[in-house]
Design an enzyme around this catalytic site. Structure first.
Site, PDB file in Angstrom:
ATOM      1  CD1 TRP A 145     103.731   8.979  57.358  1.00 34.85           C
ATOM      2  CD2 TRP A 145     102.839   6.730  57.760  1.00 34.85           C
ATOM      3  NE1 TRP A 145     104.493   7.644  57.846  1.00 34.85           N
ATOM      4  CE2 TRP A 145     104.246   6.615  57.999  1.00 34.85           C
ATOM      5  CE3 TRP A 145     102.163   5.557  57.497  1.00 34.85           C
ATOM      6  CZ2 TRP A 145     104.774   5.342  58.753  1.00 34.85           C
ATOM      7  CZ3 TRP A 145     102.799   4.387  58.036  1.00 34.85           C
ATOM      8  CH2 TRP A 145     104.083   4.324  58.614  1.00 34.85           C
ATOM      9  CG  ASP A 146      99.348  12.093  52.795  1.00 36.30           C
ATOM     10  OD1 ASP A 146      98.947  12.366  53.848  1.00 36.30           O
ATOM     11  OD2 ASP A 146     100.356  13.126  52.375  1.00 36.30           O
ATOM     12  CB  VAL A 147      99.199   5.882  50.186  1.00 33.70           C
ATOM     13  CG1 VAL A 147      98.434   4.801  49.604  1.00 33.70           C
ATOM     14  CG2 VAL A 147     100.060   6.613  49.306  1.00 33.70           C
ATOM     15  N   GLY A 154      94.255   7.537  52.982  1.00 29.06           N
ATOM     16  CA  GLY A 154      93.225   7.740  52.112  1.00 29.06           C
ATOM     17  C   GLY A 154      92.391   6.277  51.951  1.00 29.06           C
TER      18      GLY A 154
END
Length: 411
Positions: free
Chosen positions: A169-171, A174
């Site tokens: 989810w972070d990737v 971003g």
């Protein structure tokens, strides 16, 4: 410490001439900033003096320098400022207003809120990442826990949650931030208007779960995804082990893939007999998925009787989608890295020399190469002089007062 270097835009990059201020930590926004820098933007990461929470995050070198931080901040410039003091906040506000774009996950801070900054620059593009849509805090692993994926990840016989290692989810977040900035830049070029953009990490995860059908499946069919181990939902995919203990992953998405799989494993007649016995039509991928365990039982014998090299040679002549499982160490030494133009030798101060990935997008047939990450505050003096027109005397005054810091002052 790397010497401060003036930013020279590469006119071949799509975002050449764009300036962006980043106030961030951890993965999502640093990844967005690095992606935008690789596309040609000048990205200045502003950190508190001494570094944000991720400046020493593991993995680290024997000397304690963060490999993690260097990896997500390649090609940026670094400014260190006392963002708790009114003087430091004012310096950063001026940098943001001069640049015209802010990306941040330091949500909820009034001094760099959209309202405060838009009063200084009306066409400001302000992108803020939050944990949850309601304004609450959240990180990849807490967002993921509330979504459902940990309860369908891992071996079928396990009943407890299993977190995945990749901060997916972070990737994704971003990359959404980078996309939002490029879209807002296009809008500003066309209309002269800025943009206020909010990207909750939780919404990125929920949207992905919905788009891929995990949530819709429950809403429409009233059923929830089951835990499948390494099987592939809705089609045939499974892992196998060679006679010498090497793991392989196979996927047969199409009829041709499946036919080739049965031929290479010598199970064509056995699979036909199994289909007849079960009343199953294995030309249908749903039927292959439903009876995956029975099919796997037929294929397993062939894999267990052949070495990894024999399996590799046999599968290479088919349409079957397959790959050997590799460790990170094996991957780092594989030609997919060593012979890949995506990776170029990088002399990263404090870390060492290694093959580093640039932008994984070829532009005009060329992959933009990796550029070393700065040390904290390496570019403070240069950025204040270039962007704000401050004199050497004024920069020295700000440094002596503790309002800003250079890399040398933080050793």
């Amino acid at each position: 410490m790397a010497e401060p270097v003036a930013h020279t835009p590469d006119p071949t990059r799509p975002l050449a001439g764009v300036r962006i201020i980043e106030i961030s930590s951890f993965v999502a926004v640093p990844l967005a900033g690095m992606t935008l820098a690789q596309l040609g933007a000048e990205v200045v990461r502003v950190d508190p003096i001494g570094g944000a929470a991720d400046y020493h995050r593991w993995p680290v070198t024997d000397g304690g320098d963060s490999i993690y931080w260097a990896g997500l901040n390649k090609g940026k410039r670094s400014v260190a400022a006392d963002m708790r003091s009114p003087e430091g906040q004012q310096v950063v506000q001026r940098l943001i207003a001069e640049s015209g774009v802010l990306i941040t996950n330091a949500a909820g801070r009034q001094w760099h809120s959209y309202e405060e900054l838009a009063a200084l620059r009306s066409d400001l593009i302000h992108v803020e990442v939050s944990g949850r849509a309601d304004g609450g805090t959240g990180v990849d692993y807490t967002v993921n826990a509330a979504l459902g994926f940990p309860l369908v990840t891992g071996p079928a016989e396990v009943s407890t949650p299993v977190n995945h290692v990749l901060p997916a989810w972070d990737v994704s977040c971003g990359l959404y931030v980078a996309l939002a900035v490029t879209a807002a830049l296009r809008h500003r070029d066309a209309t002269g208007e800025g943009a206020r953009i909010s990207v909750p990490l939780e919404n990125v995860a929920l949207a992905t779960a919905g788009n891929l059908g995990f949530l819709t499946e429950v809403m429409i069919n009233g059923t929830s995804r089951e835990r499948l181990g390494n099987s592939l939902f809705g089609t045939y995919g499974q892992n196998f082990t060679s006679s010498d203990g090497v793991f392989f992953m196979l996927v047969a998405l199409t009829g041709r893939h499946f036919r080739d799989l049965t031929e290479v494993t010598g199970t064509t007649k056995a699979v036909a007999a199994l289909g007849e016995a079960l009343g199953a039509d294995f030309t249908d991928e749903g039927q292959r998925y439903t009876h995956r365990d029975a099919l796997t039982g037929l294929f397993t014998l062939w894999f267990s009787e052949h070495t990894a090299d024999e399996i590799t040679e046999a599968l290479s002549g088919t349409s079957v989608l397959w790959e050997r499982y590799r460790t990170f160490a094996q991957t780092a030494g594989d030609r997919r890295v060593t012979d890949n133009p995506l990776f170029t030798p990088l002399d990263q101060p404090r870390i060492g020399r290694y093959l580093a990935p640039g932008l994984p997008v070829s532009i005009g047939g060329v992959y933009p190469a990796a550029v070393a990450a700065p040390a904290l505050g390496d570019d403070t003096a240069a950025v204040l002089a270039e962007h704000l027109g401050l004199s050497a005397e004024k920069i020295a005054e700000l440094t002596e007062s503790g309002t800003v810091a250079t890399g040398s002052a933080q050793k």
